[in-house]
Design an enzyme around this catalytic site. Sequence first.
Site, PDB file in Angstrom:
ATOM      1  N   GLU A 195       0.904  -1.157   0.000  1.00 35.21           N
ATOM      2  CA  GLU A 195       0.000   0.000   0.000  1.00 35.21           C
ATOM      3  C   GLU A 195       0.940   1.203   0.000  1.00 35.21           C
ATOM      4  O   GLU A 195       1.407   1.661   1.030  1.00 35.21           O
ATOM      5  CB  GLU A 195      -0.881  -0.013   1.235  1.00 35.21           C
ATOM      6  CG  GLU A 195      -2.034   1.000   1.152  1.00 35.21           C
ATOM      7  CD  GLU A 195      -1.576   2.408   1.457  1.00 35.21           C
ATOM      8  OE1 GLU A 195      -1.012   3.077   0.551  1.00 35.21           O
ATOM      9  OE2 GLU A 195      -1.737   2.851   2.577  1.00 35.21           O
ATOM     10  N   GLU A 204       5.439  11.247  -1.832  1.00 30.50           N
ATOM     11  CA  GLU A 204       6.274  10.362  -1.019  1.00 30.50           C
ATOM     12  C   GLU A 204       7.132   9.477  -1.928  1.00 30.50           C
ATOM     13  O   GLU A 204       8.176   9.000  -1.507  1.00 30.50           O
ATOM     14  CB  GLU A 204       5.495   9.412  -0.090  1.00 30.50           C
ATOM     15  CG  GLU A 204       4.876  10.034   1.117  1.00 30.50           C
ATOM     16  CD  GLU A 204       4.107   8.994   1.950  1.00 30.50           C
ATOM     17  OE1 GLU A 204       3.055   9.353   2.473  1.00 30.50           O
ATOM     18  OE2 GLU A 204       4.550   7.847   2.069  1.00 30.50           O
TER      19      GLU A 204
HETATM   20  N1  LIG Z   1       0.771   4.570   1.386  1.00 29.13           N
HETATM   21  C1  LIG Z   1       1.663   5.324   1.971  1.00 29.13           C
HETATM   22  N2  LIG Z   1       2.017   6.504   1.456  1.00 29.13           N
HETATM   23  N3  LIG Z   1       2.183   4.952   3.115  1.00 29.13           N
HETATM   24  C2  LIG Z   1       1.737   3.716   3.795  1.00 29.13           C
HETATM   25  C3  LIG Z   1       2.801   2.666   3.790  1.00 29.13           C
HETATM   26  C4  LIG Z   1       4.066   3.194   4.341  1.00 29.13           C
HETATM   27  C5  LIG Z   1       4.794   2.107   5.155  1.00 29.13           C
HETATM   28  O1  LIG Z   1       5.796   1.540   4.323  1.00 29.13           O
HETATM   29  C6  LIG Z   1       7.070   1.715   4.931  1.00 29.13           C
HETATM   30  N4  LIG Z   1       8.016   1.928   3.821  1.00 29.13           N
HETATM   31  C7  LIG Z   1       8.014   2.942   2.931  1.00 29.13           C
HETATM   32  N5  LIG Z   1       9.011   2.792   2.052  1.00 29.13           N
HETATM   33  C8  LIG Z   1       9.655   1.635   2.389  1.00 29.13           C
HETATM   34  C9  LIG Z   1      10.770   0.928   1.861  1.00 29.13           C
HETATM   35  N6  LIG Z   1      11.424   1.387   0.790  1.00 29.13           N
HETATM   36  N7  LIG Z   1      11.144  -0.230   2.453  1.00 29.13           N
HETATM   37  C10 LIG Z   1      10.484  -0.700   3.535  1.00 29.13           C
HETATM   38  N8  LIG Z   1       9.434  -0.076   4.109  1.00 29.13           N
HETATM   39  C11 LIG Z   1       9.012   1.083   3.524  1.00 29.13           C
HETATM   40  C12 LIG Z   1       6.926   2.913   5.835  1.00 29.13           C
HETATM   41  O2  LIG Z   1       7.863   2.880   6.880  1.00 29.13           O
HETATM   42  C13 LIG Z   1       5.501   2.737   6.337  1.00 29.13           C
HETATM   43  O3  LIG Z   1       5.433   1.872   7.460  1.00 29.13           O
END
Ligand SMILES: NC(=[NH2+])NCCC[C@H]1O[C@@H](n2cnc3c(N)ncnc32)[C@H](O)[C@@H]1O
Length: 415
Positions: A195, A204
């Site tokens: 997601e 983002e």
């Molecule tokens: N829908 C969004 N806008 N954000 C919802 C998901 C975001 C989740 O993904 C994690 N997250 C984001 N990028 C990464 C990445 N490259 N690797 C691991 N976790 C991630 C982040 O820490 C958060 O827990």
Amino acid sequence: MQAEKEEEEASPEEYVALCDFTASGSEQLGFSTGDKLLVHAKPSADWWWAELQGVIGYVPASYLRQDAAGEEDDTSLEDPWQDDEYFGSYGTLRLHLEMLSDRSRTETYRQVIVSNSASLRNKVVMDLGCGTGIISLFCAQLAQPSVVYAVEASSMAEHTRQLVKQNGCEEMVTVLQGRAEELELPEQADILVSEWMGNCLLFEFMVESVLLARDRWLRDGGVMWPSSAALTLVPCQADSYYSEKMAFWERPYGLDFTPLLPLAQQEFFTKPKFSHLIDPKDCLSAPCDVICLNMYTVQVRDLEEMEGEFKFCVVKPGVFHGFTAWFTVQFESLEAGGATVELDTGPNSDPTHWKQTLFMLDKPIHVYSGDSILGNIVLRRNPVWRRHMTVTLHWNINSSSDNCQVGTKSFPMWR
Ligand SMILES: NC(=[NH2+])NCCC[C@H]1O[C@@H](n2cnc3c(N)ncnc32)[C@H](O)[C@@H]1O
């Protein structure tokens, strides 16, 4: 005619390059990260006239940062991904509570798992950016994959491990802490679920991590969830927002505060308004998908600049205050011919925590039934701050009752 007063050149200002820039054309000046440039003139917001080691040319302003006199501290070039702040924010519960409380979002992912539960049997799933692990727990609870690799870069991962154990899923769900594009997965995945969507779909730019993980960890023929995504746009009225932020200054308490109007426009209408809830009756025409992503084929380099055309036919007279944007994502079935599940964050669906994004024009424009609003939208990724972008809208109103009006406006999100 009075002679043009020679514009005295102010003394050049020193700027430091935040990233490399390769000139395309003889008028432009290329440079490398950390170069110190002398800016002689700023003919526009986007392109400045600058000098580097005696060579002069146009440079992109967004690549530069004002360099305090003689500041030698190169470490001050912040991380362009702002990871400390970004993953720090996901290390607390606030954002996870907001996402988990968004029933439309969360139930859609559960629906995807439920409607594909049979096909998920014995599959390897990667849940990218699992947060509290909700999608991974759905997989373990509602289907029988062979393993779910729940990848989470923030400190939430240690709590996610606890939740997996607490819910008796540790046999099936393995939590891996780290950035998905950097860590080693024990094996290739059959399904990459994430997601990742931000405001206006891309803000983002977590999607970059999803594409890198796809290229590295999704086996040939594997499935992407979401499989596709679309950014949708509509011209709209925004009377209450306009009154609240702009008209207010005309007669507060019987006084004339109109000299503040330019300030209000600059302060309130320069950036998009996140979390706008548009009433369907404020849509001036049918919406239009302006940018579509195929999650199997889109490349990271495509994210630098994404452009979409639109043509809106005004269906009712009203005031064109701006454009509203939202997105939809689709989850194809694991079974050939199976039903696709869709998450729609638009005004005709249950509201989500993203709500919609409102782009206000500087001046409202009266439009009438039969008018058409043609133009395009350009999402330009910030070359320095990699989670940010600028949205530029160009519009051209063809109206029988008025001469054609053309306009353009750029909205930084956020830098
Ligand atoms: N829908 C969004 N806008 N954000 C919802 C998901 C975001 C989740 O993904 C994690 N997250 C984001 N990028 C990464 C990445 N490259 N690797 C691991 N976790 C991630 C982040 O820490 C958060 O827990």
